[in-house]
Scaffold this active site. Sequence first.
Site, PDB file in Angstrom:
ATOM      1  N   LYS A 202       2.763  -0.179   0.699  1.00  0.00           N
ATOM      2  CA  LYS A 202       1.726   0.782   1.084  1.00  0.00           C
ATOM      3  C   LYS A 202       2.399   2.063   1.557  1.00  0.00           C
ATOM      4  CE  LYS A 202      -2.187   1.529   4.186  1.00  0.00           C
ATOM      5  NZ  LYS A 202      -3.165   0.908   5.086  1.00  0.00           N
ATOM      6  N   LYS A 256      -0.243   0.473  -3.080  1.00  0.00           N
ATOM      7  CA  LYS A 256      -1.297   1.369  -2.601  1.00  0.00           C
ATOM      8  C   LYS A 256      -0.698   2.698  -2.158  1.00  0.00           C
ATOM      9  CE  LYS A 256      -4.627   1.662   1.114  1.00  0.00           C
ATOM     10  NZ  LYS A 256      -5.064   1.114   2.362  1.00  0.00           N
TER      11      LYS A 256
END
Length: 335
Positions: A202, A256
């Site tokens: 992320k 992400k």
Amino acid sequence: MRPTQAPFPATRLRRTRQNASIRALVAENSLSASDFIWPVFVRSGEGIEEPVPSMPGVLRRSVDKVVEAAREAADLDIPVICLFPYTDANNRTADCAEAWNPDNLSNRATRAIKAAVPEISIMTDVALDPYSDTGHDGFVVDGEIINDETVEALMRQALSQAEAGVDIIGPSDMMDGRIGAIRQALEGAGHRNVMLLSYAAKYASAFYGPFRDAVGASGALKGDKRTYQMNPANTDEAMRLIERDLAEGADMVMVKPGMPYLDICRRAKETFGAPTFAYQVSGEYAMIMAAAQNGWIDGDKAMEESLMAFKRAGCDGILTYFAPAMARRLAKARA
Ligand code: PBG
């Protein structure tokens, strides 16, 4: 490796693009509703559907309306709905205790969906930002986001979600050691089948802006998340994070944001072969919707193309706010 192609005109690559049926025949990838996890925002009250201005078409729903959304998703063959709470201001505290309250919004929504729409799977978010007064995913002490104390709190949060009946827990906090700690806590409490979909790679991204509006964390957030989320410059570090999270007991991993990080998706899938997901985040959704609303791009086609890109990059599925719209488009194309 690759057989040599005959020279033109024996080889005319346009032959297999000449009409829709042949294009369908040679298509290397496809989209289906079963590829999607649909993130939805939950708020307090009853009978409420409140638009999120920076995410056109996205709503904050009260629990009863989230149940209706889950029904809609199941009818569209979307396999998983993912809950994100918009916590009332008085429940955002320094100790983040609302995060493991058995009756918090996320847990109430989980129980209500399980009772009414048992066939859909439920994913929830593990991180402290919807419950903290700082907007950070962990506890903040003297300006530092402290790791190990945060992991203790995340374990409590994850256990309360498992008790409520979730199928998939998604730790989005990026603390070190949390996957192993949560897995051990779940096994210890007998939650053997609860899955962990780790937000493993992320990045500290500008594309999360509209989401922070949606969960009400924008105003509170001071500074940025760069001491725990990844530097967008890095690739090898993403592989180390994914490898570690799989070794600690993650069942599935996520990259992400999505579209700016398709290289990471491809490399992750090829390196580990684990179930790999991408999150097409709020800012990616907002960009497509804003351009479409201005008449600058065809929104439906851009939606479909953007989602196909994840499949091409090797993803097994996508968390996307477009899930119901794309599922409807796919159903229409079949009809
Ligand atoms: C925070 C969290 C974020 C998102 C999911 N969980 C934002 C952040 O890290 O600040 C972003 C999702 C999106 O932008 O759609 N725990």
